[in-house]
Design a protein around this motif. Structure first.
Motif, PDB file in Angstrom:
ATOM      1  N   ILE A 115      -1.082   4.986   2.709  1.00  0.00           N
ATOM      2  CA  ILE A 115      -0.476   4.487   1.471  1.00  0.00           C
ATOM      3  C   ILE A 115      -1.445   3.490   0.845  1.00  0.00           C
ATOM      4  CG2 ILE A 115       1.454   3.267   0.428  1.00  0.00           C
ATOM      5  CD1 ILE A 115       3.171   4.151   2.804  1.00  0.00           C
ATOM      6  N   VAL A 116      -1.862   3.757  -0.389  1.00  0.00           N
ATOM      7  CA  VAL A 116      -2.863   2.925  -1.040  1.00  0.00           C
ATOM      8  C   VAL A 116      -2.212   2.169  -2.201  1.00  0.00           C
ATOM      9  CG1 VAL A 116      -5.142   2.869  -2.117  1.00  0.00           C
ATOM     10  CG2 VAL A 116      -4.608   4.646  -0.441  1.00  0.00           C
ATOM     11  N   ASP A 140      -9.322   0.547  -3.144  1.00  0.00           N
ATOM     12  CA  ASP A 140      -9.597   1.000  -1.774  1.00  0.00           C
ATOM     13  C   ASP A 140      -9.489   2.514  -1.630  1.00  0.00           C
ATOM     14  OD1 ASP A 140      -9.817  -1.663  -1.046  1.00  0.00           O
ATOM     15  OD2 ASP A 140      -7.716  -1.814  -0.423  1.00  0.00           O
ATOM     16  N   LEU A 141      -9.113   3.210  -2.690  1.00  0.00           N
ATOM     17  CA  LEU A 141      -8.787   4.629  -2.564  1.00  0.00           C
ATOM     18  C   LEU A 141      -9.966   5.466  -2.077  1.00  0.00           C
ATOM     19  CD1 LEU A 141      -6.825   6.974  -2.917  1.00  0.00           C
ATOM     20  CD2 LEU A 141      -7.508   7.102  -5.327  1.00  0.00           C
ATOM     21  N   ILE A 142     -11.104   5.367  -2.739  1.00  0.00           N
ATOM     22  CA  ILE A 142     -12.247   6.211  -2.364  1.00  0.00           C
ATOM     23  C   ILE A 142     -12.701   5.933  -0.934  1.00  0.00           C
ATOM     24  CG2 ILE A 142     -14.679   6.703  -2.844  1.00  0.00           C
ATOM     25  CD1 ILE A 142     -14.046   6.553  -5.812  1.00  0.00           C
ATOM     26  N   PRO A 143     -12.924   4.675  -0.534  1.00  0.00           N
ATOM     27  CA  PRO A 143     -13.332   4.461   0.866  1.00  0.00           C
ATOM     28  C   PRO A 143     -12.288   4.910   1.875  1.00  0.00           C
ATOM     29  CG  PRO A 143     -12.977   2.358  -0.280  1.00  0.00           C
ATOM     30  CD  PRO A 143     -12.987   3.421  -1.312  1.00  0.00           C
ATOM     31  N   CYS A 194      -5.503   6.608 -14.858  1.00  0.00           N
ATOM     32  CA  CYS A 194      -5.614   5.918 -13.572  1.00  0.00           C
ATOM     33  C   CYS A 194      -7.083   5.945 -13.147  1.00  0.00           C
ATOM     34  CB  CYS A 194      -4.748   6.601 -12.518  1.00  0.00           C
ATOM     35  SG  CYS A 194      -2.993   6.632 -12.938  1.00  0.00           S
ATOM     36  N   PRO A 195      -7.854   4.898 -13.438  1.00  0.00           N
ATOM     37  CA  PRO A 195      -9.304   4.953 -13.255  1.00  0.00           C
ATOM     38  C   PRO A 195      -9.753   5.186 -11.822  1.00  0.00           C
ATOM     39  CG  PRO A 195      -8.575   2.711 -13.714  1.00  0.00           C
ATOM     40  CD  PRO A 195      -7.417   3.601 -13.977  1.00  0.00           C
ATOM     41  N   PHE A 196      -9.051   4.626 -10.855  1.00  0.00           N
ATOM     42  CA  PHE A 196      -9.493   4.773  -9.470  1.00  0.00           C
ATOM     43  C   PHE A 196      -9.235   6.191  -8.953  1.00  0.00           C
ATOM     44  CE2 PHE A 196      -8.732   0.158  -9.828  1.00  0.00           C
ATOM     45  CZ  PHE A 196     -10.004  -0.279  -9.512  1.00  0.00           C
TER      46      PHE A 196
END
Length: 246
Positions: free
Chosen positions: A224-225, A230-233, A107-109
């Motif tokens: 919930i992503v 958008d995960l890091i921001p 899962c790269p993100f």
């Protein structure tokens, strides 16, 4: 203030939930000599995501007990479960030996978030319902095994998720208050475990868990992503917001 980021493994750092579901589907298909199609098993697997191996096997056995019993020529649930575990592990171990196949399911993100919080000196923890040999092999292939400050697996607790034991044990070992911990999970059972431990929880959804995560109504939509870019921001925005509260 957030001091520790706690990652689930399956479905969060690597899409092994898909691989695990496939191994169970193939096992049941083979044990019933094709009477139960793989897709039928995959369609029912979502309700068992995040549970321990024992709980998954129990649930699937109950679901397909008639067909499994007929082909295995026994009504003994323990015998049926043992045969299912044996066949499923045979299939899953072959999958784990296929490094190229595993690498396609990273899962790269979420891994990107892992590397960023590690570089920013947060405590990074793995809390998974996988057993240690599986977790160690997978995270070693990913190149992150040595970077965790703490790794806890199903072997370290008596109660699996959704019970909060594994997260409570993380907090105790690190000496942190629950509100200083941020959990990254993908399943309803994992979300429940993190929330019951009093921790902040973000859910990263995937094709197996997305519908159930949204329908469970455990988390506001902000946590919930679905679009993992958008995960890091989103996570860092939350962390900065926590600093302002203090």
């Amino acid at each position: 203030m957030i001091k520790a980021i706690i990652f689930d493994l399956d479905g969060t750092l690597i899409q092994t939930e898909v691989l695990k579901a496939t191994s169970y589907a193939q096992a049941i298909n083979q044990l019933t000599q094709g009477d139960i199609g793989e897709q039928i098993v995959l369609d029912s697997f979502g309700q068992f995501v995040g549970l321990s191996r024992k709980e998954v096997v129990h649930g699937l056995t109950q679901h397909f007990v008639t067909e499994l019993g007929n082909h295995l020529k026994t009504s003994n649930l323990q015998v049926i479960q043992e045969r299912l575990i044996e066949k499923r592990l045979e299939i899953y171990r072959a999958i784990l030996e296929d490094t190229e196949r595993l690498s396609k399911h990273f899962c790269p993100f979420t891994l990107g978030l892992f590397h960023k919080v590690h570089a920013d000196n947060f405590r990074v923890v793995l809390a998974t319902m996988s057993h240690l040999p599986e977790a160690k092999r997978i995270t070693s292939i990913m190149g992150v095994y040595e970077k965790f400050d703490l790794i806890l697996t199903r072997d370290d607790v008596s109660k699996g998720k959704p019970h909060p034991e594994i997260y409570e044990k993380v907090r105790t070992i690190l000496g942190l208050r629950p509100e200083a911990c941020l959990v990254i999970e993908d399943s309803v059972n994992g979300i429940k475990a993190g929330l019951h431990a009093g921790m902040h929880v973000f859910a990263v959804t995937n094709s197996v868990t997305r519908e159930s995560v949204h329908n469970c109504n455990l988390l506001p939509s902000a946590y919930i992503v679905d679009s993992l870019g958008d995960l890091i921001p989103r996570v860092y925005g939350f962390i900065e917001g926590q600093k302002k509260i203090l």
